[in-house]
Design a protein around this motif. Structure first.
Motif, PDB file in Angstrom:
ATOM      1  N   UNK A 184      55.406  51.196  38.649  1.00 37.93           N
ATOM      2  CA  UNK A 184      54.670  49.989  38.507  1.00 37.93           C
ATOM      3  C   UNK A 184      53.522  49.964  39.509  1.00 37.93           C
ATOM      4  N   UNK A 185      52.417  49.876  39.038  1.00 33.79           N
ATOM      5  CA  UNK A 185      51.039  49.675  40.011  1.00 33.79           C
ATOM      6  C   UNK A 185      50.125  48.543  39.849  1.00 33.79           C
ATOM      7  N   UNK A 186      49.555  48.267  40.801  1.00 38.10           N
ATOM      8  CA  UNK A 186      48.368  47.324  40.631  1.00 38.10           C
ATOM      9  C   UNK A 186      47.178  48.455  40.575  1.00 38.10           C
ATOM     10  N   UNK A 187      46.372  48.017  39.634  1.00 34.37           N
ATOM     11  CA  UNK A 187      45.093  48.779  39.443  1.00 34.37           C
ATOM     12  C   UNK A 187      43.996  47.965  39.240  1.00 34.37           C
ATOM     13  N   UNK A 188      43.229  47.386  40.625  1.00 32.47           N
ATOM     14  CA  UNK A 188      42.148  46.599  40.444  1.00 32.47           C
ATOM     15  C   UNK A 188      42.726  45.039  40.383  1.00 32.47           C
ATOM     16  N   UNK A 189      42.312  44.267  39.295  1.00 31.22           N
ATOM     17  CA  UNK A 189      42.951  43.146  39.259  1.00 31.22           C
ATOM     18  C   UNK A 189      43.890  43.031  38.184  1.00 31.22           C
ATOM     19  N   UNK A 190      44.423  43.985  37.801  1.00 34.53           N
ATOM     20  CA  UNK A 190      45.425  44.140  36.795  1.00 34.53           C
ATOM     21  C   UNK A 190      46.643  44.864  37.328  1.00 34.53           C
TER      22      UNK A 190
ATOM     23  N   UNK B 285      43.193  49.348  35.346  1.00 35.25           N
ATOM     24  CA  UNK B 285      44.499  50.124  35.630  1.00 35.25           C
ATOM     25  C   UNK B 285      43.923  51.787  35.910  1.00 35.25           C
ATOM     26  N   UNK B 286      42.730  51.996  35.539  1.00 34.57           N
ATOM     27  CA  UNK B 286      41.979  53.358  35.588  1.00 34.57           C
ATOM     28  C   UNK B 286      41.963  53.601  37.267  1.00 34.57           C
ATOM     29  N   UNK B 287      41.989  52.650  37.977  1.00 32.53           N
ATOM     30  CA  UNK B 287      41.710  52.667  39.589  1.00 32.53           C
ATOM     31  C   UNK B 287      43.226  53.531  39.925  1.00 32.53           C
ATOM     32  N   UNK B 288      44.478  53.134  39.144  1.00 36.56           N
ATOM     33  CA  UNK B 288      45.545  53.874  39.693  1.00 36.56           C
ATOM     34  C   UNK B 288      45.933  55.179  39.219  1.00 36.56           C
ATOM     35  N   UNK B 289      45.007  55.604  38.135  1.00 35.86           N
ATOM     36  CA  UNK B 289      45.428  56.955  37.321  1.00 35.86           C
ATOM     37  C   UNK B 289      45.450  58.254  38.204  1.00 35.86           C
ATOM     38  N   UNK B 290      44.433  58.037  39.216  1.00 38.60           N
ATOM     39  CA  UNK B 290      44.292  59.330  39.917  1.00 38.60           C
ATOM     40  C   UNK B 290      45.588  59.553  40.965  1.00 38.60           C
ATOM     41  N   UNK B 291      45.708  58.317  41.579  1.00 39.13           N
ATOM     42  CA  UNK B 291      46.896  58.130  42.456  1.00 39.13           C
ATOM     43  C   UNK B 291      48.209  58.512  41.781  1.00 39.13           C
TER      44      UNK B 291
ATOM     45  N   UNK C 148      38.282  45.511  50.189  1.00 37.04           N
ATOM     46  CA  UNK C 148      38.789  44.292  49.746  1.00 37.04           C
ATOM     47  C   UNK C 148      38.164  44.103  48.372  1.00 37.04           C
ATOM     48  N   UNK C 149      38.921  43.411  47.469  1.00 39.73           N
ATOM     49  CA  UNK C 149      38.173  43.352  46.019  1.00 39.73           C
ATOM     50  C   UNK C 149      38.615  41.668  45.535  1.00 39.73           C
ATOM     51  N   UNK C 150      37.924  41.013  45.142  1.00 38.09           N
ATOM     52  CA  UNK C 150      38.246  39.674  44.811  1.00 38.09           C
ATOM     53  C   UNK C 150      39.283  39.473  43.849  1.00 38.09           C
ATOM     54  N   UNK C 151      40.247  38.748  43.986  1.00 39.98           N
ATOM     55  CA  UNK C 151      41.351  38.569  42.806  1.00 39.98           C
ATOM     56  C   UNK C 151      42.648  39.080  43.592  1.00 39.98           C
ATOM     57  N   UNK C 152      42.581  39.989  44.537  1.00 43.91           N
ATOM     58  CA  UNK C 152      43.583  40.653  45.196  1.00 43.91           C
ATOM     59  C   UNK C 152      43.854  40.319  46.557  1.00 43.91           C
ATOM     60  N   UNK C 153      44.884  39.788  47.103  1.00 44.00           N
ATOM     61  CA  UNK C 153      45.114  39.416  48.263  1.00 44.00           C
ATOM     62  C   UNK C 153      45.054  40.818  49.356  1.00 44.00           C
ATOM     63  N   UNK C 154      44.516  40.649  50.468  1.00 49.48           N
ATOM     64  CA  UNK C 154      44.579  41.606  51.456  1.00 49.48           C
ATOM     65  C   UNK C 154      43.626  42.661  51.085  1.00 49.48           C
ATOM     66  N   UNK C 155      43.828  43.942  51.947  1.00 51.00           N
ATOM     67  CA  UNK C 155      43.004  45.085  51.766  1.00 51.00           C
ATOM     68  C   UNK C 155      43.850  46.292  51.467  1.00 51.00           C
TER      69      UNK C 155
ATOM     70  N   UNK D  29      40.492  49.251  44.182  1.00 48.19           N
ATOM     71  CA  UNK D  29      41.622  49.532  45.122  1.00 48.19           C
ATOM     72  C   UNK D  29      42.887  49.674  44.189  1.00 48.19           C
ATOM     73  N   UNK D  30      44.012  50.483  44.457  1.00 46.52           N
ATOM     74  CA  UNK D  30      45.178  50.079  43.649  1.00 46.52           C
ATOM     75  C   UNK D  30      46.331  50.265  44.596  1.00 46.52           C
ATOM     76  N   UNK D  31      47.494  50.212  44.215  1.00 43.80           N
ATOM     77  CA  UNK D  31      48.790  49.990  45.126  1.00 43.80           C
ATOM     78  C   UNK D  31      49.846  50.537  44.346  1.00 43.80           C
ATOM     79  N   UNK D  32      50.612  51.312  44.746  1.00 42.57           N
ATOM     80  CA  UNK D  32      52.055  51.435  44.169  1.00 42.57           C
ATOM     81  C   UNK D  32      52.985  50.588  44.352  1.00 42.57           C
ATOM     82  N   UNK D  33      53.437  49.755  43.427  1.00 43.28           N
ATOM     83  CA  UNK D  33      54.467  48.839  43.802  1.00 43.28           C
ATOM     84  C   UNK D  33      55.936  49.133  43.685  1.00 43.28           C
ATOM     85  N   UNK D  34      56.225  49.928  42.877  1.00 40.59           N
ATOM     86  CA  UNK D  34      57.548  50.518  42.880  1.00 40.59           C
ATOM     87  C   UNK D  34      57.570  51.797  41.881  1.00 40.59           C
TER      88      UNK D  34
END
Length: 368
Positions: free
Chosen positions: A11-17, A99-105, A151-158, A341-346
């Motif tokens: 499960x990943x956040x990619x951009x604002x999705x 979601x494209x933002x998370x594909x590379x990672x 930092x991108x709008x719609x996503x807390x933090x950096x 930005x993207x982040x691995x959630x689990x």
């Protein structure tokens, strides 16, 4: 192939999705069986998605399917699937630039692409449209680092910056062949710079364009008019019957209020986006640069390629340039790049609910 009573998933956040990322080999090869499984993973159809991973909104009911690519200019293939929330529907009719933002990672995490010692660039083929993109992100010591100061709008933090660059696509920037079309008495510009999008002046729809998404969603007269325009625009853009798809996007434009180039409100197709999609912003940015297009006159276009697209929860910066076509031909997109930005959630195992009897409606695209 893993057993369908349990499934490897990230499960990943990619951009604002937010979405579930899978290796193609971990899902059924048959599209109908795959879609049925994903509905059960996400908890659809159910407006709350209470029995699955979905977040009860189209922006959090998304799936990325990734595999090694045989394309000579790509490392991985990325298939985006939009899973319906309260309808048993899975659509591959569009891309998702968030979601494209998370594909590379994800590709590095799953071993599809080796990590560089400092940063890694992954060449991605977006299967839905056959377009290409390159994502570059930090991998110090050969591991994906999701921390950073972007930092991108719609996503807390950096988080760490993911720079995504899109080469010029093969599709016409103006798919109807016109800078402007008149549909249902409303002037529109139909543009496709990675996402089929219809540009409309908010004032032509008797709204300001600064309303909250919830208020716009509750405007039934506006919804009816947008639906009429969208169905006709879909046919004019060569998309066929778009009754059960989320494209083309409908983006309402107003003059900027916070120092950007333009203010936007985007419908997907009946929910108003709380921000704006990456590829949708790419189409908006390119459209604004076309003289005579809807929005060109009301926008405040800066010098240089970078545009700030304002949306309900902030802004998205995108770099885009447009060149005149040869010998009087229509304009063409020259360059598009964005920082996300993207982040691995689990990363683990998801357990789909048991198979039921709900029918699956698969909205298949041209490349599906």
């Amino acid at each position: 192939m893993t057993g369908h009573d349990e499934l490897r998933c990230m499960l990943m956040r990619g951009g604002t999705s937010k979405g579930a990322y899978f290796l193609a080999g971990d899902l059924p090869a048959d599209p109908a069986a795959r879609d049925d499984l994903l509905l059960r993973v996400m908890g659809s159809p159910d407006p709350r998605q209470i029995d699955g991973m979905g977040g009860a909104h189209p922006l959090t009911s998304k799936v990325a399917v990734v595999s090694a690519s045989e394309h000579p200019e790509a490392d991985v293939d990325y298939l985006f699937l939009q899973v319906g929330v309260d309808a048993p529907e899975v659509s591959d009719r569009q891309n998702c630039g968030n979601l494209l933002a998370g594909v590379g990672p994800f590709a590095v995490e799953r071993g599809l692409v080796p990590a560089g010692e400092a940063e890694t660039s992954v060449r991605i083929r977006m299967v839905n449209s056959d377009d290409l993109a390159t994502a570059t992100f930090p991998t110090p010591g050969g591991r994906v680092d999701y921390t950073g100061d972007a930092e991108i709008s719609g996503v807390p933090g950096t988080a760490a910056a993911v720079v995504i660059e899109f080469p010029p696509g093969g599709s016409p920037l103006l798919p109807t062949g016109n800078v402007r079309d008149t549909i249902a008495g409303t002037e529109v510009t139909c543009v496709d710079n990675g996402m089929p999008t219809v540009l409309l002046a908010a004032s032509d729809l008797k709204i300001t364009g600064y309303e909250a998404p919830k208020d716009l969603e509750e405007d039934l007269a506006l919804a009816d008019r947008l639906r009429e325009i969208r169905l006709t625009a879909g046919r004019l853009m060569g998309l066929g019957d778009v009754e059960h798809t989320t494209v083309p996007k409908m983006t309402l434009l107003a003059p900027p209020r916070d120092g950007g180039a333009v203010t936007t409100r985007t419908f997907i197709p009946v929910r108003c986006h709380t921000s704006i999609g990456v590829l949708g912003a790419a189409s908006v940015g390119a459209g604004l640069r076309i003289e005579g297009a809807v929005g060109h006159d009301l926008a405040r276009l800066p010098d240089g390629d970078r545009l700030r697209i304002e949306h309900p929860t902030g802004f998205l910066d995108i770099e885009t340039s447009v060149a005149d076509g040869a010998e009087g031909a229509r304009p063409v997109a020259r360059r598009t790049a964005v920082v996300r930005t993207a982040r691995k959630i689990f990363d683990g195992t998801v357990f789909p609910r048991s198979a039921g009897t709900a029918p699956v409606r698969h909205a298949q695209g041209e490349n599906g």
